[in-house]
Scaffold this motif. Structure first.
Motif, PDB file in Angstrom:
ATOM      1  N   ALA A  17       0.826  -1.196   0.000  1.00 22.41           N
ATOM      2  CA  ALA A  17       0.000   0.000   0.000  1.00 22.41           C
ATOM      3  C   ALA A  17       0.869   1.258   0.000  1.00 22.41           C
ATOM      4  CB  ALA A  17      -0.932  -0.010   1.202  1.00 22.41           C
ATOM      5  N   THR A  18       1.946   1.271   0.800  1.00 19.03           N
ATOM      6  CA  THR A  18       2.838   2.417   0.868  1.00 19.03           C
ATOM      7  C   THR A  18       3.501   2.656  -0.474  1.00 19.03           C
ATOM      8  OG1 THR A  18       3.261   2.004   3.202  1.00 19.03           O
ATOM      9  CG2 THR A  18       4.833   3.400   2.035  1.00 19.03           C
ATOM     10  N   TYR A  19       3.964   1.617  -1.093  1.00 10.84           N
ATOM     11  CA  TYR A  19       4.633   1.721  -2.383  1.00 10.84           C
ATOM     12  C   TYR A  19       3.692   2.281  -3.446  1.00 10.84           C
ATOM     13  CZ  TYR A  19       7.283   0.455  -6.539  1.00 10.84           C
ATOM     14  OH  TYR A  19       7.957   0.489  -7.728  1.00 10.84           O
ATOM     15  N   LEU A  20       2.414   1.992  -3.316  1.00 18.97           N
ATOM     16  CA  LEU A  20       1.449   2.436  -4.318  1.00 18.97           C
ATOM     17  C   LEU A  20       0.800   3.770  -3.958  1.00 18.97           C
ATOM     18  CD1 LEU A  20      -0.197  -0.990  -5.120  1.00 18.97           C
ATOM     19  CD2 LEU A  20       1.475   0.266  -6.472  1.00 18.97           C
ATOM     20  N   GLY A  21       1.340   4.457  -2.948  1.00 14.68           N
ATOM     21  CA  GLY A  21       0.907   5.818  -2.683  1.00 14.68           C
ATOM     22  C   GLY A  21      -0.163   5.993  -1.637  1.00 14.68           C
ATOM     23  N   VAL A  22      -0.484   4.967  -0.862  1.00 16.19           N
ATOM     24  CA  VAL A  22      -1.470   5.111   0.204  1.00 16.19           C
ATOM     25  C   VAL A  22      -0.814   5.789   1.401  1.00 16.19           C
ATOM     26  CG1 VAL A  22      -2.969   3.875   1.799  1.00 16.19           C
ATOM     27  CG2 VAL A  22      -2.730   3.091  -0.561  1.00 16.19           C
ATOM     28  N   LYS A  23      -1.488   6.779   1.946  1.00 14.66           N
ATOM     29  CA  LYS A  23      -0.925   7.506   3.076  1.00 14.66           C
ATOM     30  C   LYS A  23      -0.860   6.619   4.312  1.00 14.66           C
ATOM     31  CE  LYS A  23      -2.601  11.982   1.442  1.00 14.66           C
ATOM     32  NZ  LYS A  23      -3.431  13.175   1.750  1.00 14.66           N
ATOM     33  N   GLU A  24       0.145   6.870   5.135  1.00 14.22           N
ATOM     34  CA  GLU A  24       0.368   6.030   6.308  1.00 14.22           C
ATOM     35  C   GLU A  24      -0.833   6.046   7.247  1.00 14.22           C
ATOM     36  OE1 GLU A  24       3.644   5.441   9.912  1.00 14.22           O
ATOM     37  OE2 GLU A  24       3.978   6.911   8.318  1.00 14.22           O
ATOM     38  N   LYS A  25      -1.487   7.203   7.374  1.00 12.70           N
ATOM     39  CA  LYS A  25      -2.644   7.290   8.277  1.00 12.70           C
ATOM     40  C   LYS A  25      -3.833   6.465   7.784  1.00 12.70           C
ATOM     41  CE  LYS A  25      -4.591  11.503   6.233  1.00 12.70           C
ATOM     42  NZ  LYS A  25      -5.867  10.893   5.859  1.00 12.70           N
ATOM     43  N   ASP A  26      -3.808   6.112   6.495  1.00 12.63           N
ATOM     44  CA  ASP A  26      -4.902   5.333   5.934  1.00 12.63           C
ATOM     45  C   ASP A  26      -4.639   3.830   5.964  1.00 12.63           C
ATOM     46  OD1 ASP A  26      -6.365   7.587   5.386  1.00 12.63           O
ATOM     47  OD2 ASP A  26      -5.627   7.785   3.337  1.00 12.63           O
ATOM     48  N   LEU A  27      -3.446   3.451   6.392  1.00  5.32           N
ATOM     49  CA  LEU A  27      -3.125   2.028   6.434  1.00  5.32           C
ATOM     50  C   LEU A  27      -3.793   1.367   7.630  1.00  5.32           C
ATOM     51  CD1 LEU A  27       0.681   2.140   5.570  1.00  5.32           C
ATOM     52  CD2 LEU A  27      -1.229   1.621   4.063  1.00  5.32           C
ATOM     53  N   PRO A  28      -4.153   0.101   7.513  1.00  3.48           N
ATOM     54  CA  PRO A  28      -4.792  -0.595   8.640  1.00  3.48           C
ATOM     55  C   PRO A  28      -3.809  -0.806   9.778  1.00  3.48           C
ATOM     56  CG  PRO A  28      -4.274  -2.137   6.880  1.00  3.48           C
ATOM     57  CD  PRO A  28      -4.004  -0.776   6.332  1.00  3.48           C
ATOM     58  N   GLU A  29      -4.311  -0.725  10.987  1.00  2.96           N
ATOM     59  CA  GLU A  29      -3.475  -1.042  12.145  1.00  2.96           C
ATOM     60  C   GLU A  29      -3.069  -2.512  12.082  1.00  2.96           C
ATOM     61  OE1 GLU A  29      -2.381   0.994  14.409  1.00  2.96           O
ATOM     62  OE2 GLU A  29      -3.471   2.768  13.696  1.00  2.96           O
ATOM     63  N   ALA A  30      -1.932  -2.812  12.668  1.00  2.00           N
ATOM     64  CA  ALA A  30      -1.415  -4.187  12.615  1.00  2.00           C
ATOM     65  C   ALA A  30      -2.383  -5.183  13.232  1.00  2.00           C
ATOM     66  CB  ALA A  30      -0.056  -4.261  13.306  1.00  2.00           C
ATOM     67  N   THR A  31      -3.180  -4.714  14.212  1.00  2.00           N
ATOM     68  CA  THR A  31      -4.112  -5.614  14.903  1.00  2.00           C
ATOM     69  C   THR A  31      -5.513  -5.579  14.289  1.00  2.00           C
ATOM     70  OG1 THR A  31      -4.618  -3.876  16.511  1.00  2.00           O
ATOM     71  CG2 THR A  31      -2.866  -5.430  17.083  1.00  2.00           C
ATOM     72  N   GLU A  32      -5.660  -4.843  13.200  1.00  2.00           N
ATOM     73  CA  GLU A  32      -6.979  -4.674  12.590  1.00  2.00           C
ATOM     74  C   GLU A  32      -7.499  -5.992  12.030  1.00  2.00           C
ATOM     75  OE1 GLU A  32      -9.544  -2.299  12.861  1.00  2.00           O
ATOM     76  OE2 GLU A  32      -8.184  -0.849  11.937  1.00  2.00           O
ATOM     77  N   LYS A  33      -8.780  -6.254  12.277  1.00  2.00           N
ATOM     78  CA  LYS A  33      -9.405  -7.440  11.689  1.00  2.00           C
ATOM     79  C   LYS A  33      -9.622  -7.224  10.196  1.00  2.00           C
ATOM     80  CE  LYS A  33     -11.901  -8.909  15.838  1.00  2.00           C
ATOM     81  NZ  LYS A  33     -13.235  -9.228  16.427  1.00  2.00           N
ATOM     82  N   LEU A  34      -9.577  -8.309   9.463  1.00  2.00           N
ATOM     83  CA  LEU A  34      -9.694  -8.231   8.012  1.00  2.00           C
ATOM     84  C   LEU A  34     -11.039  -8.774   7.518  1.00  2.00           C
ATOM     85  CD1 LEU A  34      -6.067  -9.221   6.991  1.00  2.00           C
ATOM     86  CD2 LEU A  34      -7.092  -6.953   7.020  1.00  2.00           C
ATOM     87  N   ASP A  35     -12.095  -8.557   8.282  1.00  2.00           N
ATOM     88  CA  ASP A  35     -13.424  -8.953   7.831  1.00  2.00           C
ATOM     89  C   ASP A  35     -13.785  -8.184   6.561  1.00  2.00           C
ATOM     90  OD1 ASP A  35     -13.315 -10.263  10.214  1.00  2.00           O
ATOM     91  OD2 ASP A  35     -15.051  -9.279  11.125  1.00  2.00           O
ATOM     92  N   PHE A  36     -14.494  -8.827   5.645  1.00  2.00           N
ATOM     93  CA  PHE A  36     -14.952  -8.132   4.449  1.00  2.00           C
ATOM     94  C   PHE A  36     -16.376  -8.571   4.114  1.00  2.00           C
ATOM     95  CE2 PHE A  36     -12.567 -11.864   3.113  1.00  2.00           C
ATOM     96  CZ  PHE A  36     -13.311 -12.438   2.087  1.00  2.00           C
TER      97      PHE A  36
END
Length: 468
Positions: free
Chosen positions: A328-347
């Motif tokens: 995500a970082t490499y593709l230009g997503v801002k750090e504040k928009d990245l999921p927390e390491a403990t974030e659940k990945l429900d979709f």
């Protein structure tokens, strides 16, 4: 009397001829359980009479004639509910001798011996790209295999390739309500090293609990929503309740096909097209994500299908996925928009399709991670035609638009586009049944780009499919 007319009408439509009238087997009378069972199937539309509902003929039915009706019912066995399936199986067992000795060739019966049958398919496929060079992006790793900072590219030649695949499914009837299934698959690229390696890719048991409840356990297919996010395999169990008009299901298990495939288009600094492909939520399937998939599907009138799903992901958090944040970082997503390491990945997602009449159909689907930004995925398509692989000469053309965000929850999609994240394209496809059970299909992307607007190499695919 209505039951008699229904069964006799079914007999006529199924092509039962007077040639069997002189056979040595005894007649099946309207009082016989088998006669009544077929009458029930006829009344429920599994076996249809003439359009005007009339029939003129005898009342009793010979065992050979009944066997022919059972043979035709077996062809439709994958389109009936649990109760109807049980009736068909019982009829097949009752008339097994007649079915095995029929003078009329019935393909389904030739593949069924006693309580055992097999089906299969074969495919020849060509895959190509418009451009001849790609740059693959990899993360640098230290001597222990851990990812380190930095990204680099390797220029390589992407060759078009031909491959072939064969699959055979073996299905055994345990009893009226239970079946066991094993499927063997082998595939290989033409000219590749070695011989095709066969593997068992499906093995499961399915049981019908009455008319509305079915349970499946083992390594079986998992189709989530309309297929945008996941159309692959699961190792676990699925319970489904209901019928076509309204049904709900719950699946719990491991999903080994959970893998990201992020595209990076042409830039001034990186000529060619590349992608970074990670192995999934975890390398070891035993440590892979445990999914609980809740789905509900139903019909709104006879021509509109609606559905929704929610997938709860256990055992894995955003911090456990391989390089999710780095991509995500490499593709230009801002750090504040990245999921927390403990974030659940429900979709979750919703989907719909509608028959507009005159062989025109439309479909669409939307999905996203519950707690992850830049994860929207959607597609919409329109198709014209009435392709049926069983009917020679039938065809279909389809145009589809696909838009997948940088972190879209797309892993093993039923749609054939080559990338799962950071990708948008028009896609066109066509299918034509060149002969009964032989289908030709062609696919192509048009104007493919990544989400940053960079060009992505077009993708082409053609295949010839056989079913038996």
């Amino acid at each position: 009397m209505k039951k008699q007319l229904a069964v006799l009408a079914a007999t006529a439509v199924l092509g039962v001829t007077s040639a069997f009238a002189a056979n040595p087997f005894s007649d099946v009378t309207p009082q016989d359980w088998a006669y009544q069972a077929v009458a029930q199937l006829a009344a429920q539309g599994v076996v249809n009479g003439y359009p005007d509902g009339t029939f003129q003929g005898q009342h009793n039915i010979t065992r050979y004639e009944m066997a022919q009706m059972v043979a035709k019912a077996l062809v439709r066995q994958d389109r009936v509910d649990a109760e109807q399936n049980a009736i068909i199986n019982r009829l097949a067992n009752e008339f097994s001798a007649e079915l095995n000795n029929l003078g009329v060739r019935v393909a389904t019966l030739e593949n069924k011996v006693g309580n055992f049958k097999f089906t299969g398919d074969a495919r020849l496929k060509f895959v190509g790209n418009e451009k001849t060079t790609d740059s693959y992006a990899y993360f640098k790793k230290d001597d222990k295999g851990h990812a380190t900072d930095g990204f680099y590219t390797d220029k390589t030649i992407r060759k078009s390739n031909f491959n072939y695949r064969g699959r055979v499914k073996f299905e055994a009837t345990v009893n009226d309500n239970t079946k066991a299934v094993i499927r063997v698959t082998a595939d290989k690229e033409f000219g590749g090293k070695g011989t095709p390696a066969a593997e068992i890719d499906r093995i499961y048991v399915q049981h019908n609990f009455g008319k509305y409840l079915t349970a499946t356990a083992g390594r079986h297919d998992l189709f989530v929503g309309g297929g945008l996010t996941y159309d692959g395999v699961t190792e676990g169990a699925t319970v489904m309740v209901g019928k076509d008009a309204l049904n709900a299901s719950v699946t719990y298990g491991y999903a080994p096909d959970l893998a990201f495939k992020v595209v990076q288009g042409n830039t001034k600094d990186k000529p060619g097209t590349g992608f970074y492909k990670e192995s999934g939520y975890a390398d070891n399937q035993r440590d892979n994500a445990q999914l609980t998939v809740f789905q509900i599907n139903g019909k709104v009138g006879p021509k509109v299908d609606l559905g929704a799903f929610y997938t709860k992901v256990s055992a894995v958090r955003a911090g456990n996925t391989q390089h999710m944040a780095d991509v995500a970082t490499y593709l230009g997503v801002k750090e504040k928009d990245l999921p927390e390491a403990t974030e659940k990945l429900d979709f979750y997602g919703v989907h719909a399709n509608a028959d507009l009449g005159h062989n025109v159909k439309v479909d669409g689907e939307f999905a996203k991670f519950k707690n992850v930004k830049h994860s929207n995925a959607w597609t919409a398509g329109i198709a014209y035609g009435a392709y049926d692989m069983k009917k020679a000469g039938t065809w279909m053309l389809k145009a589809q638009y696909v838009d997948l965000d940088v972190l879209a929850p797309v892993f093993s999609s039923t749609f054939w586009t080559p990338y799962n994240q950071n990708f948008k394209t028009w896609a066109v496809s066509g299918k034509y049944a060149v002969a009964k059970n032989i289908g030709l299909a062609a696919y192509s992307t048009i104007g493919a780009k990544d989400k940053q607007g960079n060009d992505v190499a077009e993708y082409y695919r053609a295949e010839l499919n056989y079913k038996f």
